[in-house]
Design an enzyme around this catalytic site. Structure first.
Site, PDB file in Angstrom:
ATOM      1  N   HIS A 191       0.828  -1.209   0.000  1.00 42.73           N
ATOM      2  CA  HIS A 191       0.000   0.000   0.000  1.00 42.73           C
ATOM      3  C   HIS A 191       0.862   1.258   0.000  1.00 42.73           C
ATOM      4  CE1 HIS A 191       0.796   1.005   4.242  1.00 42.73           C
ATOM      5  NE2 HIS A 191       0.673  -0.286   4.525  1.00 42.73           N
ATOM      6  N   SER A 265       1.460   4.182  -4.983  1.00 41.17           N
ATOM      7  CA  SER A 265       2.047   5.421  -4.476  1.00 41.17           C
ATOM      8  C   SER A 265       3.409   5.166  -3.824  1.00 41.17           C
ATOM      9  CB  SER A 265       1.064   6.073  -3.504  1.00 41.17           C
ATOM     10  OG  SER A 265       1.445   7.387  -3.182  1.00 41.17           O
ATOM     11  N   ASP A 412      -5.308  12.877 -10.992  1.00 40.19           N
ATOM     12  CA  ASP A 412      -4.533  12.809  -9.757  1.00 40.19           C
ATOM     13  C   ASP A 412      -3.914  14.176  -9.465  1.00 40.19           C
ATOM     14  OD1 ASP A 412      -2.757  12.270  -7.670  1.00 40.19           O
ATOM     15  OD2 ASP A 412      -2.313  10.259  -8.404  1.00 40.19           O
ATOM     16  N   HIS A 440      -5.919   9.835  -7.339  1.00 37.60           N
ATOM     17  CA  HIS A 440      -4.894   9.068  -6.637  1.00 37.60           C
ATOM     18  C   HIS A 440      -5.450   7.821  -5.956  1.00 37.60           C
ATOM     19  CE1 HIS A 440      -0.808   8.775  -5.139  1.00 37.60           C
ATOM     20  NE2 HIS A 440      -1.247   8.539  -3.925  1.00 37.60           N
TER      21      HIS A 440
END
Length: 468
Positions: A191, A265, A412, A440
């Site tokens: 993540h 990310s 984003d 995002h």
């Protein structure tokens, strides 16, 4: 006429944004100084010791020996200069200077030149006193008045989810074939910043087909300091620490031999580091909204990324939030106390308000972390990896054969789509897929069925190419 009017309005809007931002962040600079005093007093009253922060200066010098070597500390310009006399170095180069070099708005605007890094002397590394004290605690040396950081600290949440009993490994969600049959390969999901494994386990993983599950184990981790993983108060949350914890908790513990990586990310930086470390084992890299900012020549990489990610503007709101998180140590700690320390109350209020109709996995990831974890991870991973990502991408390009696929939402506002195109400029074989109307988060959340299907195609494509 219409075009010129729109241009004039845009210019006026930018000027207003800059003017308002200047005033707002000047006020925040003053508030940061006041909060520094408040937290020093609070830490002393509750924990019985002064805790150094990155806006403080130290005037003492010391030298301390350890079983594995020695740290020699001397004073230079308000910072500590550390000489490491050990074969097993403490890797101070992993620590970003943005932790302690964050000039105020007025200082930045009055400076006509970019911040420049002074090259350290051979065998000596400049480190802030807060870093030195944390390293002292980590190597277990008696430092007189110094005491190890309590974990959790008074400003952190004390619930069982935030403070797991097993502090040596990350929390790992594992999905394996129900019949216990052997698998051909595995998939590791990582993540992003202030998130958790729920970002994947509540979206993509439930939509992976039975056929794909029959051949693979699926792993989703809570990174160090986030979700249900340990949150040590004396960690600096460097790239090395994050990668080593993933190795210990997934690769070594579960005997992973061949695997794909899917990362969102900030997790993309960890994915690249893992790929470089396990070049023969990684079969594919899928990076979703990677935070890659090529540094212009003449710029200090860490400072350039800091200014780019957190431009100190009040609009858009996501830029304002990023600016508060990046530039203000004590203000961001205040936000952490309000939201993270009391996350169970916020989650309950949200459930009651929505009549228990909306799942809260995104809130779980957003709230379940400590300030020390988020502050150091943000600076040491995103800002501190400015030059390291270039080297990782070059290694992936030159030495690895794995497929590289990059996803990015066109809307984003946190990380512009140019970040993904910059990855392709470094790794020409990378496939960039820009999804219209997604940002995002919604690049995954809301299109999880499509994402799961596309991921299976990536995994199967690599599998079929290996069989031919």
């Amino acid at each position: 006429m219409a075009a010129s009017a729109r241009s004039a309005l845009a210019c006026a809007g930018r000027a207003a944004n800059e003017a308002v931002s200047l005033v707002v962040f000047m006020v925040l600079d003053v508030l940061e100084v006041l909060l520094c005093v408040v937290y020093k007093v609070a830490d002393y009253l509750v924990e019985g010791a002064w805790r150094p922060c990155y806006c403080s200066r130290s005037s003492s010098a010391s030298a301390v020996g350890a079983a594995s070597g020695k740290i020699v500390v001397s004073e230079r310009g308000g910072s500590k200069v550390v000489s490491m006399l050990s074969a097993t170095r403490l890797h101070l180069e992993d620590i970003s200077d943005t932790l302690y070099t964050r000039p105020s708005v007025l200082a930045s605007s009055s400076s006509s030149s970019s911040l420049s890094a002074q090259p350290p002397q051979m065998g000596r590394v400049t480190a802030h006193s807060a870093i030195v004290q944390m390293l002292r605690g980590k190597i277990g040396v008696d430092y007189g008045k110094h005491r190890p950081y309590p974990s959790p600290r008074w400003s952190d949440c004390h619930c069982a989810n935030c403070n797991p009993a097993d502090t040596d490994r990350l929390f790992v969600h594992v999905e394996a074939p129900p019949d216990g049959s052997a698998t051909e390969e595995d998939v590791l999901f990582i993540h992003g910043f202030i998130s958790s494994s729920g970002f994947w386990t509540e979206t993509v993983l439930p939509n992976v087909s039975r056929e794909a599950r029959a051949r693979r184990r699926l792993f989703a981790v809570d990174l160090l300091g986030f979700g249900r993983s340990p949150k040590p108060a004396d960690s600096l949350y460097t790239l090395r620490e994050h990668v080593e914890m993933i190795e210990r908790s997934v690769i070594q513990r579960h005997a992973v031999k061949s695997f794909h990586i899917v990362a969102h990310s900030l997790g993309s930086i960890l994915a690249l580091a893992l790929a470089v470390k396990y070049p023969a084992a990684v079969k594919s890299l899928t990076l979703v909204a990677p935070p890659y900012f090529p540094v212009p020549r003449g710029e200090v990489g860490t400072q350039y990324v800091l200014r780019t990610v957190a431009p100190r503007r009040v609009w858009p709101t996501i830029a304002f939030g990023a600016s508060v998180a990046c530039w203000y140590e004590h203000l961001s700690r205040t936000v952490s106390i309000v939201l993270c320390k009391h996350h169970r109350l916020w989650e309950l209020a949200f459930r009651v308000f929505t009549l228990y109709r909306v799942r809260t996995y995104l809130m779980d990831g957003f709230f379940c972390h400590t300030h020390i974890a988020s502050w150091h991870t943000l600076h040491n991973i995103i800002c501190g990896s400015a030059g390291k990502i270039d080297k990782c991408l070059e290694t992936v390009r030159d030495d690895l054969t794995c497929d590289v696929t990059v996803y990015h939402g066109r809307d984003d506002e946190l990380l512009p789509v140019q970040c993904s195109y910059a990855v392709k400029s470094k790794v020409p074989r990378a496939q960039v897929k820009v999804i219209d109307g997604k940002d995002h988060v919604t690049i995954v959340v809301g299109r999880q069925k499509d994402m799961a299907k596309e991921l299976e195609e990536i995994w199967d494509r690599k599998r079929s190419s290996n069989n031919t």
